[in-house]
Design an enzyme around this catalytic site. Structure first.
Site, short mmCIF file in Angstrom:
data_model
loop_
_atom_site.label_atom_id
_atom_site.label_comp_id
_atom_site.label_asym_id
_atom_site.label_seq_id
_atom_site.Cartn_x
_atom_site.Cartn_y
_atom_site.Cartn_z
N ILE A 157 12.04 10.10 6.52
CA ILE A 157 11.07 9.78 5.46
C ILE A 157 11.04 8.27 5.21
CG2 ILE A 157 10.48 10.15 3.03
CD1 ILE A 157 11.78 12.96 3.30
N ASP A 176 20.84 1.19 4.98
CA ASP A 176 21.31 2.49 5.47
C ASP A 176 22.71 2.26 6.05
OD1 ASP A 176 19.54 5.25 6.66
OD2 ASP A 176 21.64 4.92 7.18
N THR A 233 11.95 10.00 -4.69
CA THR A 233 11.42 11.29 -4.24
C THR A 233 12.51 12.04 -3.47
OG1 THR A 233 10.52 10.35 -2.21
CG2 THR A 233 9.02 10.48 -4.08
N SER A 234 13.78 11.63 -3.63
CA SER A 234 14.85 12.26 -2.83
C SER A 234 15.58 13.35 -3.60
CB SER A 234 15.83 11.20 -2.34
OG SER A 234 15.33 10.63 -1.16
N ARG A 235 16.55 12.98 -4.39
CA ARG A 235 17.25 13.93 -5.25
C ARG A 235 17.54 13.24 -6.57
NH1 ARG A 235 15.42 17.12 -2.42
NH2 ARG A 235 16.41 18.77 -1.19
N ASP A 259 9.90 12.08 -8.57
CA ASP A 259 9.42 13.44 -8.24
C ASP A 259 10.60 14.41 -8.35
OD1 ASP A 259 7.49 15.34 -7.22
OD2 ASP A 259 8.53 15.24 -5.29
N GLU A 264 16.66 18.84 -13.19
CA GLU A 264 15.35 19.48 -12.98
C GLU A 264 15.42 21.01 -12.95
OE1 GLU A 264 14.33 17.62 -9.14
OE2 GLU A 264 14.39 19.62 -8.23
#
Ligand code: NAI
Length: 332
Positions: A157, A176, A233-235, A259, A264
């Site tokens: 992603i 990374d 938008t990952s975790r 997101d 959640e």
């Protein structure tokens, strides 16, 4: 084989049923709207396997209960597996398999949608214009061209985001822990501190592990430019939400789009519009004009749903035919 499908929404049923019809020997799918927990685990009674999603909890007590019920396989309809106690699953002899990639571009494109919305305030403009308000006050954005994107996690992603960002004419920085020439071809690989200090947009694309929980905390937020945007938008738990709220309140963070949210589970994938939401941290987030929250929909495209269903059946067939499962994260 009988499979209990947890956290099943109408769209899951649609795409799984469609793929099931294409199987040489269709599976008996039993849909449960409930998410998996110690309270709901008995829905798996009489099933050979379960099929779960991001907020189904597979801790040791749930895994013990599944073992007693005779379940042999656990099939994730997602890539992330932070909700599964892999060590306990291994010790109990489960096959655990996931869908490692389902349109990384879908999540990357959604990440860009969040950035564009947050930056140019199209969500606010939409509401204003429908009410006959054509004022531009409060809708000022920045030109993305020549801005710096900081991508944390240059996997499938992250790399798709890097390609789109390059298309906008942005500088791309990547962080990374893995070293790969594929990453370096898409942007300048730097350490995390440098990325945070230089980026106008910081976007998270790494998996959640115990050692990177709250990767973005108060200390890291202090390293960022005060006008920077933070995107996740990952975790959810990659971000310390309380620290982000403090940074937003003191104007040390420009804007936030998420997101995913660390708590959640009780909220997302449900209609809670008539309920009183008890999560004060979430509710505080909702009060900021420079915060955008969506309910874990980054993956949600037709192509990704088809891929999730197809790969889930490939994985299920490995259990049914007792063949090696290439997508296994815990093998029996
Ligand atoms: P991937 O496995 O292709 O790439 C993840 C990259 O993150 C790897 O290169 C890895 O070395 C790197 N990484 C690991 N720990 C790191 C750390 N502490 N800091 C920086 N980088 C680190 O995974 P992919 O497909 O790109 O997915 C990334 C994440 O996106 C998934 O783990 C999942 O949590 C999330 N996701 C969210 C979706 C949504 O609907 N919002 C849908 C699909 C995935």
């Amino acid at each position: 084989m009988k499979i209990a499908v947890f956290s099943a929404q109408a769209y899951d049923k649609y795409f799984l049923d469609e793929a099931n019809q294409r199987q040489a020997e269709p599976f008996n799918l039993v849909y449960q709207q409930a998410s998996l927990s110690l309270q709901t685990v008995t829905f798996a009674q009489g099933c050979d396997a379960i099929c779960i999603f991001v907020n189904d909890l597979l801790d040791a007590p749930v895994l013990d209960a599944l073992k007693i019920l005779g379940v042999r396989g656990i099939f994730l309809r997602c890539a992330g597996f932070n909700n599964v106690d892999l060590k306990a699953a291994d010790e109990l002899g489960f096959l655990v398999a996931r869908v490692p990639a389902y349109s990384p571009e879908a999540v990357a494109e959604y990440t860009i949608a969040l950035i564009m919305t947050l930056n140019r305030h199209t969500h606010r403009a939409y509401n204003r214009v429908r009410e006959g308000n054509f004022m531009l006050d409060g809708l000022l954005g920045m030109t993305l061209h020549e801005k710096t994107f900081g991508i944390i996690g240059m996997g499938k992603i992250g790399r798709a985001v890097a390609k789109i960002a390059s298309g906008f004419g942005c500088e791309v920085l990547g962080y990374d822990p893995m070293v790969s020439p594929e990453f370096a071809a898409l942007g300048e690989m730097v350490d995390l501190k440098t990325l945070l200090a230089r980026s106008d947009i910081v976007t998270l694309h790494c998996p959640l592990f115990e050692d990177n929980r709250h990767l973005i905390n108060a200390e890291k937020l202090h390293l960022m430019k005060p006008e920077a945007m933070l995107i996740n938008t990952s975790r959810g738990a990659l971000i310390d939400t309380r620290a982000v709220i403090a940074a937003l309140k003191s104007r040390r963070l420009g804007a936030l789009a998420i997101d995913v949210y660390e708590q959640e589970g009780p909220l997302f994938f449900q209609d809670r519009s008539s309920d009183i939401i008890a999560d004060d941290v979430f509710q505080r987030l909702m009060t900021f004009p420079n915060v955008l929250v969506t309910g874990h929909q980054g993956f949600f495209t037709i192509e990704a749903m088809r891929e999730i269903a197809d790969v889930t059946f490939q994985n299920l067939n490995c259990l049914a035919n007792e063949t090696n499962c290439p997508n296994a994260i815990v093998r029996t």
